[in-house]
Enzyme design. Sequence first.
Site, PDB file in Angstrom:
ATOM      1  CG  HIS A 148       0.952   8.611  87.543  1.00 30.42           C
ATOM      2  ND1 HIS A 148       1.152   9.958  87.366  1.00 30.42           N
ATOM      3  CD2 HIS A 148      -0.263   8.360  87.026  1.00 30.42           C
ATOM      4  CE1 HIS A 148       0.094  10.486  86.779  1.00 30.42           C
ATOM      5  NE2 HIS A 148      -0.784   9.538  86.575  1.00 30.42           N
ATOM      6  CG  HIS A 200      -5.333  10.509  89.311  1.00 29.86           C
ATOM      7  ND1 HIS A 200      -4.079  10.671  89.830  1.00 29.86           N
ATOM      8  CD2 HIS A 200      -5.158  10.067  88.047  1.00 29.86           C
ATOM      9  CE1 HIS A 200      -3.173  10.330  88.911  1.00 29.86           C
ATOM     10  NE2 HIS A 200      -3.800   9.964  87.826  1.00 29.86           N
ATOM     11  CG  HIS A 216      -3.637   5.260  80.332  1.00 28.97           C
ATOM     12  ND1 HIS A 216      -2.803   6.323  80.074  1.00 28.97           N
ATOM     13  CD2 HIS A 216      -4.194   5.532  81.544  1.00 28.97           C
ATOM     14  CE1 HIS A 216      -2.852   7.189  81.091  1.00 28.97           C
ATOM     15  NE2 HIS A 216      -3.695   6.739  81.982  1.00 28.97           N
ATOM     16  CD  GLU A 266      -2.454  10.343  83.242  1.00 29.31           C
ATOM     17  OE1 GLU A 266      -3.402  10.218  84.025  1.00 29.31           O
ATOM     18  OE2 GLU A 266      -1.541   9.489  83.160  1.00 29.31           O
TER      19      GLU A 266
END
Lengths: 280, 129
Positions: A12, A59, A193, A240
Amino acid sequence: MARITAGVGTSHVPLIGRAIDTKATDTDYWKPVFEGYEFTKKWIAEEQPDVIFLVYNDHASAFSLEMVPTFAIGCAEEFQPADEGFGRRPVPTVKGAPDLAWHVAQSVIQQDFDLTIINQMDVDHGLTVPLSLIFGEPDAWPCRIIPFAVNVVVYPPPSGRRCYNLGKAIANAVESFDEDLNVQIWGTGGMSHQIQGPRSGLINKDWDTAFLNRLSDNAEDLADIPHIEYVRETGSEGIEMVMWLIMRGALNTQVKELHRHYHIPASNTAVGHIVLENQF
Amino acid sequence: MALEKPYKDVPGTTIFDAGMARQGYHLNQFCASLMKEENRERFKTDERAYLDEWAMTKEQKQAVLDRDYNRMLSLGGNIYFLAKIFSTDGKSFVFAAAKMTGMKEEDYQAMMVSGGRSPEGNRYLKEQK
Protein backbone atom coordinates in the site's frame (compact mmCIF):
# COMPACT_ATOMS: atom_id res chain seq x y z
CA MET A 1 -25.29 -16.53 5.23
CA ALA A 2 -22.31 -14.30 4.60
CA ARG A 3 -19.11 -15.97 3.52
CA ILE A 4 -15.53 -15.11 2.70
CA THR A 5 -14.89 -16.09 -0.91
CA ALA A 6 -11.37 -14.80 -1.48
CA GLY A 7 -8.34 -13.14 0.04
CA VAL A 8 -6.12 -10.49 -1.53
CA GLY A 9 -2.66 -9.43 -0.39
CA THR A 10 -1.16 -6.18 -1.62
CA SER A 11 1.35 -3.49 -0.75
CA HIS A 12 0.00 0.00 0.00
CA VAL A 13 2.88 2.37 -0.83
CA PRO A 14 1.79 6.06 -0.60
CA LEU A 15 3.65 7.07 -3.77
CA ILE A 16 1.48 4.61 -5.74
CA GLY A 17 -1.49 6.76 -4.73
CA ARG A 18 0.37 9.84 -5.88
CA ALA A 19 1.18 8.20 -9.22
CA ILE A 20 -2.52 7.42 -9.77
CA ASP A 21 -3.67 10.86 -8.65
CA THR A 22 -1.20 12.62 -10.97
CA LYS A 23 -1.89 10.30 -13.95
CA ALA A 24 1.67 8.97 -13.99
CA THR A 25 0.80 5.27 -14.17
CA ASP A 26 2.03 4.90 -17.75
CA THR A 27 5.62 5.96 -17.17
CA ASP A 28 8.50 3.49 -17.49
CA TYR A 29 8.92 3.57 -13.72
CA TRP A 30 5.28 2.87 -12.82
CA LYS A 31 3.98 0.75 -15.68
CA PRO A 32 5.38 -2.56 -14.39
CA VAL A 33 3.83 -1.89 -10.95
CA PHE A 34 0.33 -1.34 -12.33
CA GLU A 35 0.43 -4.07 -14.98
CA GLY A 36 0.53 -6.63 -12.22
CA TYR A 37 -2.95 -5.52 -11.10
CA GLU A 38 -4.67 -5.87 -14.48
CA PHE A 39 -5.68 -9.46 -13.75
CA THR A 40 -7.18 -8.49 -10.41
CA LYS A 41 -9.17 -5.59 -11.88
CA LYS A 42 -10.90 -7.92 -14.34
CA TRP A 43 -11.33 -10.66 -11.77
CA ILE A 44 -12.98 -8.43 -9.19
CA ALA A 45 -15.34 -6.91 -11.78
CA GLU A 46 -16.71 -10.44 -12.22
CA GLU A 47 -16.63 -11.38 -8.55
CA GLN A 48 -18.59 -8.29 -7.45
CA PRO A 49 -17.97 -8.62 -3.71
CA ASP A 50 -20.56 -6.96 -1.47
CA VAL A 51 -18.11 -6.15 1.31
CA ILE A 52 -14.33 -6.00 1.63
CA PHE A 53 -12.91 -6.54 5.08
CA LEU A 54 -9.79 -4.45 4.60
CA VAL A 55 -6.91 -5.08 6.99
CA TYR A 56 -4.39 -2.24 6.91
CA ASN A 57 -2.38 -0.03 9.17
CA ASP A 58 -2.83 3.61 9.91
CA HIS A 59 0.37 5.65 9.48
CA ALA A 60 -0.06 8.18 12.30
CA SER A 61 -3.02 9.70 10.44
CA ALA A 62 -6.17 8.69 12.35
CA PHE A 63 -4.23 7.61 15.43
CA SER A 64 -1.55 9.88 16.85
CA LEU A 65 0.16 8.77 20.07
CA GLU A 66 -2.96 9.86 21.97
CA MET A 67 -4.44 6.44 21.32
CA VAL A 68 -2.76 3.36 19.87
CA PRO A 69 -5.21 0.49 19.49
CA THR A 70 -3.64 -2.83 18.50
CA PHE A 71 -6.75 -3.96 16.59
CA ALA A 72 -9.44 -1.44 15.62
CA ILE A 73 -12.58 -2.15 13.61
CA GLY A 74 -14.32 0.65 11.73
CA CYS A 75 -18.09 0.45 12.35
CA ALA A 76 -19.08 3.83 10.89
CA GLU A 77 -21.38 4.53 7.93
CA GLU A 78 -18.52 6.20 6.09
CA PHE A 79 -14.87 7.19 6.31
CA GLN A 80 -13.15 10.18 4.66
CA PRO A 81 -9.68 9.98 3.06
CA ALA A 82 -7.16 11.45 5.54
CA ASP A 83 -5.05 14.56 5.06
CA GLU A 84 -1.59 13.07 5.63
CA GLY A 85 0.25 16.36 5.34
CA PHE A 86 -0.38 17.25 1.70
CA GLY A 87 -4.17 17.39 1.51
CA ARG A 88 -6.75 14.61 1.16
CA ARG A 89 -6.39 12.15 -1.72
CA PRO A 90 -9.00 12.90 -4.41
CA VAL A 91 -10.71 9.53 -4.03
CA PRO A 92 -14.33 8.66 -3.15
CA THR A 93 -15.59 8.51 0.41
CA VAL A 94 -15.32 4.98 1.78
CA LYS A 95 -18.77 3.57 2.59
CA GLY A 96 -18.77 1.26 5.60
CA ALA A 97 -20.79 -1.85 6.35
CA PRO A 98 -21.94 -1.05 9.92
CA ASP A 99 -24.30 -4.00 10.40
CA LEU A 100 -21.66 -6.57 9.54
CA ALA A 101 -18.89 -4.61 11.29
CA TRP A 102 -20.77 -4.44 14.60
CA HIS A 103 -21.64 -8.12 14.27
CA VAL A 104 -17.99 -9.02 13.70
CA ALA A 105 -16.95 -6.86 16.67
CA GLN A 106 -19.33 -8.67 19.02
CA SER A 107 -18.42 -12.13 17.73
CA VAL A 108 -14.65 -11.59 17.66
CA ILE A 109 -14.54 -10.10 21.16
CA GLN A 110 -16.44 -13.16 22.37
CA GLN A 111 -13.68 -15.23 20.75
CA ASP A 112 -11.15 -13.47 23.03
CA PHE A 113 -9.79 -10.81 20.65
CA ASP A 114 -10.39 -7.48 22.35
CA LEU A 115 -11.07 -5.12 19.45
CA THR A 116 -11.33 -1.35 19.71
CA ILE A 117 -14.56 -0.13 18.11
CA ILE A 118 -14.15 3.00 16.00
CA ASN A 119 -17.03 5.16 14.80
CA GLN A 120 -15.16 8.27 13.73
CA MET A 121 -12.01 7.81 11.65
CA ASP A 122 -10.30 9.09 8.53
CA VAL A 123 -8.57 6.44 6.43
CA ASP A 124 -5.10 7.01 4.99
CA HIS A 125 -3.11 5.58 2.06
CA GLY A 126 -2.89 2.23 3.84
CA LEU A 127 -6.55 1.71 2.95
CA THR A 128 -7.13 3.91 -0.10
CA VAL A 129 -4.10 2.85 -2.17
CA PRO A 130 -5.17 -0.83 -2.30
CA LEU A 131 -8.66 0.30 -3.38
CA SER A 132 -7.17 2.46 -6.14
CA LEU A 133 -4.85 -0.31 -7.31
CA ILE A 134 -7.69 -2.81 -7.67
CA PHE A 135 -10.69 -0.62 -8.57
CA GLY A 136 -8.93 2.15 -10.51
CA GLU A 137 -10.54 5.57 -10.38
CA PRO A 138 -14.34 5.15 -10.11
CA ASP A 139 -16.70 7.94 -8.99
CA ALA A 140 -17.72 5.73 -6.09
CA TRP A 141 -16.12 2.56 -4.70
CA PRO A 142 -18.16 -0.37 -6.03
CA CYS A 143 -18.69 -2.08 -2.67
CA ARG A 144 -18.77 -1.45 1.02
CA ILE A 145 -15.60 -1.56 3.11
CA ILE A 146 -14.90 -2.48 6.72
CA PRO A 147 -11.63 -0.81 7.69
CA PHE A 148 -9.66 -2.94 10.14
CA ALA A 149 -6.60 -1.13 11.48
CA VAL A 150 -3.65 -2.97 13.04
CA ASN A 151 -0.96 -1.17 15.01
CA VAL A 152 2.41 -1.62 13.33
CA VAL A 153 3.68 1.86 14.21
CA VAL A 154 4.52 1.42 17.90
CA TYR A 155 6.57 -1.73 18.56
CA PRO A 156 5.51 -4.40 19.22
CA PRO A 157 2.78 -5.09 16.71
CA PRO A 158 0.67 -8.19 17.41
CA SER A 159 2.52 -11.44 16.70
CA GLY A 160 2.08 -13.34 13.44
CA ARG A 161 0.36 -16.16 15.30
CA ARG A 162 -2.06 -13.78 16.98
CA CYS A 163 -2.89 -12.23 13.61
CA TYR A 164 -3.39 -15.62 11.98
CA ASN A 165 -5.73 -16.76 14.74
CA LEU A 166 -7.60 -13.46 14.62
CA GLY A 167 -8.24 -14.19 10.94
CA LYS A 168 -9.91 -17.43 11.93
CA ALA A 169 -12.10 -15.60 14.43
CA ILE A 170 -13.10 -13.06 11.76
CA ALA A 171 -14.07 -15.91 9.42
CA ASN A 172 -16.24 -17.46 12.15
CA ALA A 173 -17.87 -14.10 12.73
CA VAL A 174 -18.63 -13.51 9.05
CA GLU A 175 -20.11 -16.99 8.66
CA SER A 176 -22.50 -16.37 11.53
CA PHE A 177 -23.99 -13.27 9.86
CA ASP A 178 -27.43 -13.96 8.44
CA GLU A 179 -27.43 -11.77 5.36
CA ASP A 180 -26.29 -13.44 2.16
CA LEU A 181 -23.09 -11.51 1.41
CA ASN A 182 -20.04 -12.12 -0.74
CA VAL A 183 -17.18 -10.95 1.48
CA GLN A 184 -13.52 -10.65 0.59
CA ILE A 185 -10.70 -10.09 3.04
CA TRP A 186 -7.65 -8.09 2.04
CA GLY A 187 -4.33 -8.00 3.89
CA THR A 188 -2.18 -5.03 2.97
CA GLY A 189 1.29 -3.59 3.57
CA GLY A 190 4.79 -4.89 2.93
CA MET A 191 6.60 -6.49 1.37
CA SER A 192 10.24 -5.95 2.33
CA HIS A 193 11.06 -2.30 2.96
CA GLN A 194 12.80 -0.02 5.41
CA ILE A 195 12.20 3.71 5.35
CA GLN A 196 14.10 4.88 8.40
CA GLY A 197 17.74 5.29 9.34
CA PRO A 198 20.95 4.47 7.45
CA ARG A 199 19.67 0.98 6.51
CA SER A 200 16.79 2.50 4.49
CA GLY A 201 16.21 0.86 1.13
CA LEU A 202 16.61 -2.71 2.34
CA ILE A 203 14.86 -5.21 0.06
CA ASN A 204 14.92 -9.00 0.37
CA LYS A 205 13.50 -10.60 -2.74
CA ASP A 206 14.38 -14.17 -1.71
CA TRP A 207 12.58 -13.80 1.61
CA ASP A 208 9.51 -12.17 0.03
CA THR A 209 9.33 -14.89 -2.63
CA ALA A 210 9.49 -17.61 0.00
CA PHE A 211 6.70 -15.87 1.95
CA LEU A 212 4.47 -15.78 -1.15
CA ASN A 213 5.32 -19.41 -1.92
CA ARG A 214 4.33 -20.56 1.55
CA LEU A 215 1.19 -18.45 1.84
CA SER A 216 -1.07 -20.94 0.05
CA ASP A 217 0.08 -24.25 1.50
CA ASN A 218 2.27 -23.57 4.54
CA ALA A 219 0.65 -20.57 6.17
CA GLU A 220 0.74 -22.28 9.56
CA ASP A 221 4.53 -22.06 9.47
CA LEU A 222 4.47 -18.40 8.45
CA ALA A 223 2.46 -17.64 11.57
CA ASP A 224 5.46 -18.69 13.67
CA ILE A 225 7.88 -16.15 12.17
CA PRO A 226 9.03 -13.93 15.06
CA HIS A 227 9.09 -10.13 14.81
CA ILE A 228 12.88 -10.02 14.84
CA GLU A 229 13.03 -12.07 11.64
CA TYR A 230 10.83 -9.54 9.81
CA VAL A 231 12.97 -6.67 11.08
CA ARG A 232 16.32 -8.29 10.28
CA GLU A 233 15.41 -9.89 6.97
CA THR A 234 12.80 -7.58 5.45
CA GLY A 235 13.50 -4.18 7.01
CA SER A 236 11.86 -2.45 9.95
CA GLU A 237 8.69 -1.75 7.95
CA GLY A 238 8.50 -5.27 6.48
CA ILE A 239 6.83 -6.23 9.75
CA GLU A 240 3.59 -4.99 8.13
CA MET A 241 3.35 -8.45 6.58
CA VAL A 242 1.76 -9.76 9.79
CA MET A 243 -1.39 -8.17 8.36
CA TRP A 244 -1.30 -10.59 5.44
CA LEU A 245 -1.58 -13.36 8.02
CA ILE A 246 -4.95 -12.03 9.24
CA MET A 247 -6.15 -12.36 5.65
CA ARG A 248 -4.69 -15.84 5.28
CA GLY A 249 -6.03 -16.99 8.65
CA ALA A 250 -9.53 -16.00 7.58
CA LEU A 251 -9.38 -18.33 4.57
CA ASN A 252 -9.80 -22.09 4.62
CA THR A 253 -6.85 -24.48 4.78
CA GLN A 254 -7.31 -25.09 1.07
CA VAL A 255 -6.97 -22.08 -1.19
CA LYS A 256 -6.23 -21.67 -4.87
CA GLU A 257 -3.66 -19.08 -5.92
CA LEU A 258 -5.21 -17.24 -8.86
CA HIS A 259 -2.61 -14.55 -9.38
CA ARG A 260 0.71 -13.26 -8.14
CA HIS A 261 2.74 -10.13 -8.83
CA TYR A 262 6.07 -8.93 -7.46
CA HIS A 263 8.04 -5.87 -8.47
CA ILE A 264 10.97 -3.85 -7.12
CA PRO A 265 10.67 -0.94 -6.48
CA ALA A 266 7.78 1.38 -5.79
CA SER A 267 9.42 4.22 -3.94
CA ASN A 268 11.33 2.37 -1.17
CA THR A 269 9.33 -0.83 -1.29
CA ALA A 270 9.09 -4.26 -2.89
CA VAL A 271 5.52 -4.48 -4.19
CA GLY A 272 3.84 -7.82 -3.58
CA HIS A 273 0.36 -8.87 -4.62
CA ILE A 274 -1.49 -12.17 -4.47
CA VAL A 275 -5.08 -13.35 -5.05
CA LEU A 276 -6.25 -16.45 -3.18
CA GLU A 277 -9.61 -18.08 -3.85
CA ASN A 278 -11.20 -19.87 -0.93
CA GLN A 279 -11.86 -23.58 -1.54
CA PHE A 280 -14.89 -25.09 0.16
CA MET B 1 13.97 -9.26 34.47
CA ALA B 2 14.67 -6.85 31.62
CA LEU B 3 12.69 -6.95 28.40
CA GLU B 4 14.37 -8.76 25.56
CA LYS B 5 15.29 -6.36 22.74
CA PRO B 6 16.98 -8.41 20.03
CA TYR B 7 16.42 -5.59 17.52
CA LYS B 8 19.13 -3.52 19.23
CA ASP B 9 21.79 -5.25 17.13
CA VAL B 10 20.20 -4.54 13.73
CA PRO B 11 22.47 -1.96 12.09
CA GLY B 12 21.17 1.45 10.96
CA THR B 13 17.75 0.82 12.47
CA THR B 14 15.86 2.39 15.37
CA ILE B 15 12.85 0.39 16.49
CA PHE B 16 10.09 2.65 17.80
CA ASP B 17 9.43 0.68 20.94
CA ALA B 18 7.75 1.75 24.17
CA GLY B 19 10.86 3.53 25.46
CA MET B 20 11.28 5.53 22.26
CA ALA B 21 7.56 6.34 22.18
CA ARG B 22 7.81 7.66 25.73
CA GLN B 23 10.83 9.81 24.84
CA GLY B 24 9.38 11.12 21.59
CA TYR B 25 5.79 11.77 22.64
CA HIS B 26 5.77 15.55 22.24
CA LEU B 27 7.96 15.50 19.12
CA ASN B 28 5.55 13.08 17.45
CA GLN B 29 2.46 14.97 18.60
CA PHE B 30 3.95 18.15 17.10
CA CYS B 31 4.37 16.21 13.84
CA ALA B 32 0.77 14.98 14.00
CA SER B 33 -0.43 18.57 14.32
CA LEU B 34 0.91 19.22 10.81
CA MET B 35 -1.94 17.21 9.35
CA LYS B 36 -4.02 20.39 9.58
CA GLU B 37 -3.50 22.98 6.86
CA GLU B 38 -3.73 25.93 9.29
CA ASN B 39 -0.99 24.41 11.47
CA ARG B 40 1.23 23.78 8.45
CA GLU B 41 0.87 27.46 7.55
CA ARG B 42 1.70 28.62 11.07
CA PHE B 43 4.74 26.30 11.17
CA LYS B 44 6.00 27.51 7.79
CA THR B 45 5.56 31.15 8.77
CA ASP B 46 7.71 30.85 11.91
CA GLU B 47 9.10 27.40 12.64
CA ARG B 48 10.81 28.34 15.89
CA ALA B 49 7.73 30.02 17.33
CA TYR B 50 5.51 27.08 16.42
CA LEU B 51 7.96 24.56 17.91
CA ASP B 52 8.11 26.58 21.13
CA GLU B 53 4.41 25.84 21.68
CA TRP B 54 5.31 22.18 22.23
CA ALA B 55 6.89 20.56 25.30
CA MET B 56 9.78 19.21 23.26
CA THR B 57 13.42 19.17 24.34
CA LYS B 58 15.88 21.70 22.96
CA GLU B 59 17.60 18.91 21.06
CA GLN B 60 14.35 17.73 19.49
CA LYS B 61 13.47 21.23 18.33
CA GLN B 62 16.94 21.77 16.88
CA ALA B 63 16.77 18.45 15.02
CA VAL B 64 13.47 19.53 13.45
CA LEU B 65 14.87 22.93 12.43
CA ASP B 66 17.91 21.15 10.93
CA ARG B 67 15.66 18.53 9.25
CA ASP B 68 18.09 15.97 10.71
CA TYR B 69 15.89 12.90 10.48
CA ASN B 70 18.40 10.43 11.93
CA ARG B 71 18.76 12.69 14.95
CA MET B 72 14.97 12.95 15.28
CA LEU B 73 14.76 9.13 15.18
CA SER B 74 17.36 8.88 17.95
CA LEU B 75 15.34 11.34 20.06
CA GLY B 76 12.15 9.33 19.86
CA GLY B 77 10.72 10.42 16.51
CA ASN B 78 8.79 7.86 14.54
CA ILE B 79 9.14 7.87 10.78
CA TYR B 80 5.40 7.96 10.08
CA PHE B 81 5.08 11.02 12.29
CA LEU B 82 8.25 12.60 10.87
CA ALA B 83 6.68 12.10 7.43
CA LYS B 84 4.30 14.95 8.28
CA ILE B 85 7.34 17.28 8.40
CA PHE B 86 8.75 16.30 5.02
CA SER B 87 5.25 16.23 3.51
CA THR B 88 4.81 19.80 4.74
CA ASP B 89 8.11 20.58 2.98
CA GLY B 90 6.70 18.99 -0.19
CA LYS B 91 9.24 16.15 -0.03
CA SER B 92 8.77 12.42 -0.57
CA PHE B 93 9.67 9.30 1.40
CA VAL B 94 12.42 8.65 -1.14
CA PHE B 95 13.90 12.08 -0.44
CA ALA B 96 13.82 11.45 3.31
CA ALA B 97 15.14 7.90 3.05
CA ALA B 98 18.01 8.98 0.80
CA LYS B 99 18.88 11.71 3.29
CA MET B 100 18.94 9.25 6.20
CA THR B 101 21.32 6.96 4.31
CA GLY B 102 23.64 9.85 3.47
CA MET B 103 23.26 9.12 -0.26
CA LYS B 104 22.42 11.54 -3.02
CA GLU B 105 18.77 11.12 -3.98
CA GLU B 106 19.63 9.99 -7.53
CA ASP B 107 22.11 7.42 -6.23
CA TYR B 108 19.53 6.13 -3.77
CA GLN B 109 16.91 5.91 -6.54
CA ALA B 110 19.38 4.02 -8.71
CA MET B 111 20.02 1.57 -5.86
CA MET B 112 16.27 0.98 -5.48
CA VAL B 113 15.69 0.49 -9.20
CA SER B 114 18.49 -2.07 -9.28
CA GLY B 115 16.87 -4.13 -6.52
CA GLY B 116 17.41 -2.19 -3.29
CA ARG B 117 19.89 -2.60 -0.46
CA SER B 118 20.86 -6.24 0.03
CA PRO B 119 20.35 -7.78 3.45
CA GLU B 120 23.81 -9.39 3.06
CA GLY B 121 26.12 -7.81 5.64
CA ASN B 122 23.24 -5.70 6.98
CA ARG B 123 21.61 -8.08 9.43
CA TYR B 124 23.82 -7.69 12.52
CA LEU B 125 25.94 -4.90 13.94
CA LYS B 126 28.91 -7.29 14.11
CA GLU B 127 28.81 -7.62 10.30
CA GLN B 128 29.39 -3.89 9.88
CA LYS B 129 32.90 -2.73 9.21
